[in-house]
Design an enzyme around this catalytic site. Structure first.
Site, PDB file in Angstrom:
ATOM      1  N   TRP A  24      38.365  32.956  40.809  1.00  0.00           N
ATOM      2  CA  TRP A  24      37.864  32.558  39.443  1.00  0.00           C
ATOM      3  C   TRP A  24      38.400  31.266  39.453  1.00  0.00           C
ATOM      4  CZ3 TRP A  24      38.102  31.108  34.342  1.00  0.00           C
ATOM      5  CH2 TRP A  24      37.114  31.706  33.424  1.00  0.00           C
ATOM      6  N   ASP A  48      36.378  36.118  47.379  1.00  0.00           N
ATOM      7  CA  ASP A  48      35.504  36.341  46.421  1.00  0.00           C
ATOM      8  C   ASP A  48      35.231  35.241  45.227  1.00  0.00           C
ATOM      9  OD1 ASP A  48      33.748  38.596  44.580  1.00  0.00           O
ATOM     10  OD2 ASP A  48      35.275  37.617  43.086  1.00  0.00           O
ATOM     11  N   TYR A  53      31.947  29.847  39.206  1.00  0.00           N
ATOM     12  CA  TYR A  53      33.596  29.477  39.672  1.00  0.00           C
ATOM     13  C   TYR A  53      33.798  28.123  39.741  1.00  0.00           C
ATOM     14  CZ  TYR A  53      34.170  34.564  39.581  1.00  0.00           C
ATOM     15  OH  TYR A  53      34.155  36.216  39.347  1.00  0.00           O
ATOM     16  N   LYS A  82      28.022  34.776  44.071  1.00  0.00           N
ATOM     17  CA  LYS A  82      27.064  35.594  42.837  1.00  0.00           C
ATOM     18  C   LYS A  82      26.005  34.583  42.237  1.00  0.00           C
ATOM     19  CE  LYS A  82      31.571  37.920  41.755  1.00  0.00           C
ATOM     20  NZ  LYS A  82      32.480  36.801  42.395  1.00  0.00           N
ATOM     21  N   HIS A 115      25.847  38.395  39.090  1.00  0.00           N
ATOM     22  CA  HIS A 115      26.995  38.379  38.619  1.00  0.00           C
ATOM     23  C   HIS A 115      26.855  39.111  37.157  1.00  0.00           C
ATOM     24  CE1 HIS A 115      30.634  35.464  38.088  1.00  0.00           C
ATOM     25  NE2 HIS A 115      30.882  36.423  37.639  1.00  0.00           N
ATOM     26  N   ASN A 168      29.558  43.899  36.984  1.00  0.00           N
ATOM     27  CA  ASN A 168      29.703  43.982  35.626  1.00  0.00           C
ATOM     28  C   ASN A 168      28.422  45.029  34.913  1.00  0.00           C
ATOM     29  OD1 ASN A 168      31.902  42.509  34.915  1.00  0.00           O
ATOM     30  ND2 ASN A 168      30.430  40.829  35.735  1.00  0.00           N
ATOM     31  N   SER A 216      39.976  41.547  38.011  1.00  0.00           N
ATOM     32  CA  SER A 216      41.106  41.647  36.917  1.00  0.00           C
ATOM     33  C   SER A 216      42.090  42.805  37.244  1.00  0.00           C
ATOM     34  CB  SER A 216      40.594  41.780  35.623  1.00  0.00           C
ATOM     35  OG  SER A 216      39.655  40.480  35.461  1.00  0.00           O
ATOM     36  N   PRO A 217      42.158  43.351  38.720  1.00  0.00           N
ATOM     37  CA  PRO A 217      43.210  44.486  38.764  1.00  0.00           C
ATOM     38  C   PRO A 217      44.482  44.463  38.371  1.00  0.00           C
ATOM     39  CG  PRO A 217      42.797  43.073  40.671  1.00  0.00           C
ATOM     40  CD  PRO A 217      42.008  42.528  39.863  1.00  0.00           C
ATOM     41  N   LEU A 218      44.972  43.228  37.911  1.00  0.00           N
ATOM     42  CA  LEU A 218      46.170  43.194  37.555  1.00  0.00           C
ATOM     43  C   LEU A 218      46.082  43.052  35.851  1.00  0.00           C
ATOM     44  CD1 LEU A 218      47.879  41.168  40.237  1.00  0.00           C
ATOM     45  CD2 LEU A 218      47.950  43.534  39.987  1.00  0.00           C
ATOM     46  N   SER A 274      45.425  34.906  42.704  1.00  0.00           N
ATOM     47  CA  SER A 274      46.805  34.241  42.669  1.00  0.00           C
ATOM     48  C   SER A 274      46.794  32.966  43.357  1.00  0.00           C
ATOM     49  CB  SER A 274      47.954  35.234  43.289  1.00  0.00           C
ATOM     50  OG  SER A 274      49.324  34.901  43.283  1.00  0.00           O
ATOM     51  N   ASN A 283      50.384  40.789  47.475  1.00  0.00           N
ATOM     52  CA  ASN A 283      49.192  41.404  46.881  1.00  0.00           C
ATOM     53  C   ASN A 283      48.405  42.075  48.094  1.00  0.00           C
ATOM     54  OD1 ASN A 283      49.837  40.645  44.395  1.00  0.00           O
ATOM     55  ND2 ASN A 283      48.300  39.073  44.207  1.00  0.00           N
TER      56      ASN A 283
END
Length: 316
Positions: A24, A48, A53, A82, A115, A168, A216-218, A274, A283
């Site tokens: 991102w 990804d 982005y 995407k 997307h 999404n 956004s897994p964190l 990150s 990670n």
């Protein structure tokens, strides 16, 4: 027993790494390039990105440099990008994928995603949020998901992408695609984390052969420092959760590693973002342990439902 596989087998037989790097946009190009270089050295093979982005060119530079140095082959990598909101027109799908391939300097991607299940009016390739004279975003309410999906299938036929999927999408939107698809979606990339676990959506998709990737897994802690999106998202703080920290101490793992491992055990792939070299290594170092049943229950108990959804944009 700790699972040894680091891949998900998609419904078309392709193998996708369970852990990748999310790209991102944020930071300057040199920082992003360094992060990608460090990720490749740490063992990441899934990257990804997305046209919106504006990181595809940097990713392409890094992976081609890595391939050129003889450190690996193109087929060792799994590249995801995407279709943007302003490209949600059957006539524009090929155009935008070609733009992405040009930015990436690649002949194909491994997975091309829609997307969002919504559209804005096309007024230019890089005008992702066109506005009228009153400052309102100009939506395109004529979006035909089925027609767009047929154009996505054409990209597989043309070998511009190996697989296609969505991002999404809700259960009803997935169902619409599955009912008419010649080539079914292999993946739905959605927000999933310990506070927003989306069990119903995960079960719906996996029961129909559609894998899930968690963005956004964190909880996307970087959102709190990123300008201009405060009205669209909230910062969900998972890393300091006392339950997560306690479990981390038990396994001698960081909070981030516990959060990512939990999602793996739900059958979900993860693409954390990150730029820190040490965090990148942490990670992806999540395949040498598993959470016991008690800790799985504790993690499940962290669910907060829709109030913990980081991205506040909603489409039906």
């Amino acid at each position: 027993m700790v699972p040894t596989t680091k891949f998900i087998t998609l419904n078309n037989g392709e193998k996708m790494p369970k852990c990748g790097l999310g790209l991102w946009k944020g930071g300057d190009s040199s920082d992003i390039e360094t992060a990608i270089d460090n990720a490749l050295e740490a063992g990441y093979r899934l990257f990804d990105t997305a046209y919106i982005y504006e990181t595809e060119d940097v990713l392409g530079k890094s992976v081609n440099k890595w391939i050129g140095a003889g450190k690996g082959k193109r087929e060792d990598l799994f590249i995801v990008t995407k279709l943007p909101n302003n490209g949600m027109d059957p006539k524009l799908v090929e155009h935008f994928l070609n733009l992405s391939l040009k930015e990436l300097n690649l002949s194909y991607v491994d997975l091309y995603l829609i997307h969002w299940p919504c559209a804005v009016k096309y007024t230019g390739d890089r005008n992702f949020l066109p506005k009228d004279d009153n400052g309102h975003i100009i939506l395109d309410k004529t979006t035909d998901l089925e027609a767009i999906w047929k154009a996505m299938e054409d990209q597989v036929d043309a070998k511009r992408t190996k697989s296609i999927g969505v991002s999404n999408f809700t259960t009803s939107q997935i169902e619409r695609i599955l009912k008419m698809a010649r080539i079914p979606p292999v993946n739905n990339q959605v927000e999933v984390h310990a506070y927003f676990q989306q069990k119903e959506l995960i079960n719906f998709c996996t029961n129909r052969g559609v894998s899930i990737t968690a963005h956004s897994p964190l909880g996307a802690p970087w959102r709190k420092t990123f300008p201009g999106i405060s009205n669209l998202s909230i910062c969900v703080n998972l890393l300091d959760d006392p339950v997560v920290k306690e479990i981390g101490e038990k396994y001698k793992k960081t909070s981030g590693q516990i959060l990512l491992r939990y999602l793996l055990e739900l059958g979900v792939a993860v693409v954390p973002k990150s730029s820190q070299a040490e965090r990148l290594k942490q990670n992806i170092d999540i395949f040498d342990f598993e959470l016991d049943s008690d800790d799985l229950k504790k993690m499940e108990g962290l669910e907060k439902g829709d109030s913990a959804r980081g991205n506040r944009t909603r489409y039906k």
